[in-house]
Scaffold this active site. Sequence first.
Site, PDB file in Angstrom:
ATOM      1  N   SER A 159     -36.887  13.369 -30.551  1.00 46.88           N
ATOM      2  CA  SER A 159     -37.823  13.787 -31.603  1.00 46.88           C
ATOM      3  C   SER A 159     -37.390  15.123 -32.206  1.00 46.88           C
ATOM      4  CB  SER A 159     -39.213  13.926 -30.980  1.00 46.88           C
ATOM      5  OG  SER A 159     -40.032  14.694 -31.809  1.00 46.88           O
ATOM      6  N   SER A 160     -37.696  15.303 -33.502  1.00 50.02           N
ATOM      7  CA  SER A 160     -37.261  16.545 -34.166  1.00 50.02           C
ATOM      8  C   SER A 160     -38.022  17.774 -33.662  1.00 50.02           C
ATOM      9  CB  SER A 160     -37.405  16.417 -35.687  1.00 50.02           C
ATOM     10  OG  SER A 160     -38.753  16.213 -36.023  1.00 50.02           O
ATOM     11  N   CYS A 161     -39.127  17.559 -32.917  1.00 55.35           N
ATOM     12  CA  CYS A 161     -39.851  18.732 -32.381  1.00 55.35           C
ATOM     13  C   CYS A 161     -39.100  19.362 -31.204  1.00 55.35           C
ATOM     14  CB  CYS A 161     -41.282  18.380 -32.009  1.00 55.35           C
ATOM     15  SG  CYS A 161     -41.387  17.170 -30.725  1.00 55.35           S
TER      16      CYS A 161
ATOM     17  N   LYS B 215     -39.085  15.360 -24.160  1.00 58.22           N
ATOM     18  CA  LYS B 215     -38.035  14.745 -24.986  1.00 58.22           C
ATOM     19  C   LYS B 215     -36.681  15.408 -24.737  1.00 58.22           C
ATOM     20  CE  LYS B 215     -39.840  11.420 -27.337  1.00 58.22           C
ATOM     21  NZ  LYS B 215     -39.305  10.066 -27.128  1.00 58.22           N
TER      22      LYS B 215
END
Length: 326
Positions: A106-108, A139
């Site tokens: 995930s981009s977070c 993640k």
Amino acid sequence: MKHSSPIYVAGYRTLLGYHLTQALRRHRFRNVVAESGPDLADASSTNAFFAEFGPEYVFMAEGLSGGIGFNLQHPATLMQNNLVCLSNVLHAAHCKNNIRLLYLASSCMYPRDAAQPMAVDMLGTGPLEPTSAPYATAKVTGLVLCESYRREFGCDFITVIPANTFGPGDDFSEEAGHVIPAMIARVHKAKSQDDPEVVVWGSGKPVRDFLYAADAADAVLFLMRKYSDVRPINIGSGTGVSVAELAYLIAEVVGYRGKLRFDTSRPDGQPVKILDSAPLARLGWKPKTPLRTALEETYNWFLQPSAGERDVSLPRYGERGVSIPR
Ligand code: GDP
């Protein structure tokens, strides 16, 4: 990937898992297990499934996720579920030889203050955005675990980092939805009730990289075929859009003529998240669907009477006599 290859989509109930499964079937892959997979929070059921089905390709999309509100309310649930599922799947996959596994991160995972657009070199270089840090930490653990299985056992595991993905089949609820589905539902309700104004969370200033789920699924299939490296790779649209721009665009798509009110008592989250998708472009993949078209398709799906009925309580491997297709 051959059309007869055994393929497992872990996380059919997630947005990307759902779109990936559709894309695989559209491309006529005949031996895809998705809906009837095991309970991935349970290690023995996961191991038994891998032993029996023997997948050659695994798309790891499993793990709870949600918008900023859900992240603030359920940090432990999100983190624990993701950690357990990724640990079980990667372990089961490494026990069988020659599995190619693609892990969806995930981009977070990028630091809150990362330079934009965010290139994979920036991972781990600074503190995470606090509103999503527990989920993001899980993640990141998946990324490190993929790298570690590659180094220690030579497993062909890769990590792919998608931008803010949305599309048909999304979670449109106020409590758990990401900005696009939550806002589509809220603006639609305001239009239906003739409300003079509708609330948008936060200042409207945060910028996001919005990726249509059908395009994301297409990129994931492309990478499963073409990419094998310890370095993760981003999938994004290449463009940043502010929450305010997005809100006005959604109002247009829905046909809402009232006012938008930005509620600054709600959190903004990370100020900017745009992925550096140049490495993927160099490999030869670019997204196809313009944001407006993607929003229109998502809204049309939302208007269908069956919207919201997707994917709940499907039978799983080992339950109610579900067996593995050959
Ligand atoms: P994030 O990328 O992890 O921050 O995920 P979200 O999709 O939840 O939120 C993106 C941005 O949209 C944040 O700045 C939110 O404050 C803003 N936003 C505006 N309205 C909404 C809404 O109704 N729901 C959500 N989830 N976010 C909203």
